[in-house]
Motif scaffolding. Structure first.
Motif, PDB file in Angstrom:
ATOM      1  N   THR A  81       0.875  -1.221   0.028  1.00 22.84           N
ATOM      2  CA  THR A  81       0.031  -0.155  -0.098  1.00 22.84           C
ATOM      3  C   THR A  81       0.974   1.450  -0.006  1.00 22.84           C
ATOM      4  N   THR A  82       0.290   2.369   0.027  1.00 18.86           N
ATOM      5  CA  THR A  82       0.877   3.647  -0.070  1.00 18.86           C
ATOM      6  C   THR A  82       0.816   4.396   1.306  1.00 18.86           C
ATOM      7  N   PRO A  83       2.053   5.031   1.776  1.00 17.16           N
ATOM      8  CA  PRO A  83       2.066   5.633   3.046  1.00 17.16           C
ATOM      9  C   PRO A  83       1.608   7.221   2.750  1.00 17.16           C
ATOM     10  N   PHE A  84       1.396   7.328   1.716  1.00 18.72           N
ATOM     11  CA  PHE A  84       1.217   8.773   1.213  1.00 18.72           C
ATOM     12  C   PHE A  84      -0.432   8.928   1.099  1.00 18.72           C
ATOM     13  N   THR A  85      -1.122   9.109   2.004  1.00 18.85           N
ATOM     14  CA  THR A  85      -2.851   9.004   2.190  1.00 18.85           C
ATOM     15  C   THR A  85      -3.496   9.276   3.622  1.00 18.85           C
ATOM     16  N   PHE A  86      -4.499   9.482   3.451  1.00 16.39           N
ATOM     17  CA  PHE A  86      -5.313   9.627   4.656  1.00 16.39           C
ATOM     18  C   PHE A  86      -5.132   8.424   5.618  1.00 16.39           C
ATOM     19  N   LEU A  98      -3.929  -7.675   9.152  1.00 14.10           N
ATOM     20  CA  LEU A  98      -2.995  -7.684   8.022  1.00 14.10           C
ATOM     21  C   LEU A  98      -1.888  -6.737   8.194  1.00 14.10           C
ATOM     22  N   GLN A  99      -1.035  -7.133   7.529  1.00 13.91           N
ATOM     23  CA  GLN A  99       0.427  -6.114   7.585  1.00 13.91           C
ATOM     24  C   GLN A  99       0.468  -5.318   6.432  1.00 13.91           C
ATOM     25  N   PRO A 100       0.571  -3.923   6.804  1.00 11.88           N
ATOM     26  CA  PRO A 100       0.836  -2.987   5.677  1.00 11.88           C
ATOM     27  C   PRO A 100       2.388  -3.157   5.169  1.00 11.88           C
ATOM     28  N   VAL A 101       2.574  -3.167   3.915  1.00 10.33           N
ATOM     29  CA  VAL A 101       3.988  -3.021   3.347  1.00 10.33           C
ATOM     30  C   VAL A 101       3.694  -1.719   2.543  1.00 10.33           C
ATOM     31  N   PHE A 102       4.483  -0.815   2.949  1.00  5.08           N
ATOM     32  CA  PHE A 102       4.527   0.344   2.414  1.00  5.08           C
ATOM     33  C   PHE A 102       5.080   0.405   1.246  1.00  5.08           C
ATOM     34  N   CYS A 103       4.623   1.016   0.080  1.00 11.64           N
ATOM     35  CA  CYS A 103       5.570   1.195  -1.062  1.00 11.64           C
ATOM     36  C   CYS A 103       5.816   2.678  -1.372  1.00 11.64           C
ATOM     37  N   PHE A 316      -0.779  15.137   2.910  1.00 17.35           N
ATOM     38  CA  PHE A 316      -0.941  14.254   4.433  1.00 17.35           C
ATOM     39  C   PHE A 316       0.525  14.379   4.886  1.00 17.35           C
ATOM     40  N   TYR A 317       0.569  14.741   6.150  1.00 15.73           N
ATOM     41  CA  TYR A 317       1.605  14.803   6.872  1.00 15.73           C
ATOM     42  C   TYR A 317       1.311  14.441   8.164  1.00 15.73           C
ATOM     43  N   ASP A 322       4.937   6.884   9.266  1.00 19.29           N
ATOM     44  CA  ASP A 322       5.674   7.487   9.953  1.00 19.29           C
ATOM     45  C   ASP A 322       4.690   7.891  11.177  1.00 19.29           C
ATOM     46  N   GLN A 323       3.373   7.602  11.343  1.00 20.61           N
ATOM     47  CA  GLN A 323       2.558   8.160  12.613  1.00 20.61           C
ATOM     48  C   GLN A 323       2.881   7.503  13.743  1.00 20.61           C
ATOM     49  N   ALA A 324       2.592   7.943  14.874  1.00 18.67           N
ATOM     50  CA  ALA A 324       2.994   7.505  16.260  1.00 18.67           C
ATOM     51  C   ALA A 324       2.339   6.236  16.277  1.00 18.67           C
ATOM     52  N   CYS A 325       1.182   5.768  15.757  1.00 16.38           N
ATOM     53  CA  CYS A 325       0.716   4.479  16.053  1.00 16.38           C
ATOM     54  C   CYS A 325       1.531   3.458  15.206  1.00 16.38           C
ATOM     55  N   PHE A 326       2.026   3.733  13.956  1.00 13.47           N
ATOM     56  CA  PHE A 326       2.681   2.703  13.169  1.00 13.47           C
ATOM     57  C   PHE A 326       4.058   2.767  13.088  1.00 13.47           C
ATOM     58  N   LYS A 327       4.847   3.716  13.473  1.00 14.70           N
ATOM     59  CA  LYS A 327       5.937   4.002  13.409  1.00 14.70           C
ATOM     60  C   LYS A 327       7.030   3.023  13.929  1.00 14.70           C
ATOM     61  N   ASN A 328       7.819   2.318  12.974  1.00 11.64           N
ATOM     62  CA  ASN A 328       8.905   1.104  13.211  1.00 11.64           C
ATOM     63  C   ASN A 328       8.156  -0.076  13.413  1.00 11.64           C
ATOM     64  N   LEU A 329       6.826  -0.120  13.037  1.00 12.84           N
ATOM     65  CA  LEU A 329       6.137  -1.474  13.369  1.00 12.84           C
ATOM     66  C   LEU A 329       6.396  -2.488  12.338  1.00 12.84           C
TER      67      LEU A 329
END
Ligand SMILES: *Cc1c(COP(=O)(O)O)cnc(C)c1O
Length: 368
Positions: A81-86, A98-103, A316-317, A322-329
């Motif tokens: 999926t994309t990290p550049f989104t809502f 499921l596990q998001p894999v950011f592209c 989206f920033y 990189d959001q607190a809830c997902f960072k480094n997960l």
């Protein structure tokens, strides 16, 4: 003090029109549960979007969550999926276990970089979940080719692309399913609402169960489901807004063109290239990118606009990864362009009925 200008303003029918349209509900007392207006709106949207199946939901997020769930992926599977989104896009994946894999995304339009998808595929990958961010349509052909090669599902978050077409084809016809959001802030709204579009009646049936407790008869619960139906007041709002949608989009186009004319070529401001005539646009958003050649940083411009009562948004920033809830997960992937874009972007006010004076105020503040 001049009045505040917000990034968007909801399109609405007139008060009288809405009151007239909801009157029958006081007769029927049928306020929800796939009533007449729910059925009518599903039908009208099938025609408008030129897609075989439309299932209405309570909001766009539940549309996405249930669309993913309808495919029955096994727990822990990977979704590219994309990290550049809502944030909703990533939440919907994670809440399905499921596990998001950011592209990474493309600098040119902010959509998923299709050339970087294949290297992220593993035996655990089950789906690709791209976003037509700002209504910029992803490279649907290349994405489908990859999906076919590896046997993956494609689910589009089309929340920004309502009513758009690509080479004359309704955007919801691509992939295995597409979702829209009908939130009050979107191009087409039902106050709150959303829909899953698919070509497959089986998906429609599964969604019907997922959005209504799996109830298939007075004494029959056929499967486990949530409650995510759209109610009749929202469906009526949708029917009326749909009637006015083409005027609304034309009016947004006016604002879009004013901005383009004034801001294209301003030092340090980039306007996305919208020349691609294969896309019929909805003018939902007007993002600009601020780089080091501009006299202020992105955040300084944001603050300066706010001081002038102009409330733009950093959509989206930061990147959702990189959001607190997902960072480094999750899997650590290079997201160079996504992390660049989130630092540069500002979304300017654009809505139906935006006055010439307000448009000029935004432009002048940026150009000064
Ligand atoms: C608005 C939006 C959603 C969520 O829709 P809601 O109707 O607010 O639940 C999902 N994805 C994207 C990209 C959105 O912009």
């Amino acid at each position: 003090m001049k009045k505040d200008i917000y990034v968007t303003r909801s399109s609405m029918p007139t008060y009288e029109e809405y009151c007239e349209a909801i009157k029958p509900l006081w007769e029927s007392r049928w306020l929800t549960n796939m009533g007449q207006y729910h059925q009518e709106l599903e039908q009208k949207l099938k025609e408008y979007l030129e897609v075989p199946e439309v299932s209405l939901t309570v909001n766009g997020h539940m549309a996405l969550e249930l669309a993913i769930q309808s495919f029955g992926f096994s727990e822990g599977s990977e979704v590219i999926t994309t990290p550049f989104t809502f944030i909703s896009t990533t939440h919907a994946i994670v809440r399905n276990r499921l596990q998001p894999v950011f592209c990474d995304v493309k600098e040119s339009d902010g959509t998923i970089d299709e050339t970087k998808i294949e290297e992220l595929i593993t035996p655990k990958t089950v789906a690709i979940l791209p976003v037509h961010v700002y209504g910029h349509i992803c490279n649907v052909e290349a994405i489908q080719q990859i999906a076919d090669k590896y046997g993956l599902k494609v689910i589009y978050d089309a929340a920004h692309a309502f009513g758009e077409k690509y080479n004359g084809v309704g955007v919801a016809n691509f992939g295995d399913a597409s979702i829209f959001s009908f939130h009050a802030t979107k191009v087409f709204n039902t106050i709150e609402g959303g829909a899953v579009c698919s070509k497959n009646h089986e998906i429609y049936e599964k969604l019907y169960n997922l959005k209504n407790f799996g109830i298939r008869g007075e004494e029959l619960v056929a499967s486990v489901g949530a409650n995510a139906k759209m109610n009749e007041f929202c469906a009526i709002m949708g029917l009326l807004n749909l009637k006015h949608l083409s005027e609304s989009i034309t009016d947004r186009k006016r604002v879009h063109e004013e901005y383009c004319g004034a801001l294209t070529g301003v030092n340090g401001i980039k306007v996305f290239d919208m020349e691609d005539c294969s896309i019929t646009r909805n003018y939902a958003y007007f993002p600009i990118l601020i780089d080091e050649n501009y006299s202020l940083s992105r955040d300084e411009l944001y603050n300066k606009l706010a001081e002038n009562g102009i409330h733009v948004r950093k959509y989206f920033y930061p990147a959702t990864a990189d959001q607190a809830c997902f960072k480094n997960l999750y899997k650590n992937v290079e997201l160079n362009y996504a992390r660049e874009l989130v630092k540069k972007v500002l979304v300017l006010p654009i809505y139906e009925g935006m006055s010439q004076e307000d448009i000029s105020r935004v432009i002048d503040t940026i150009i000064q």
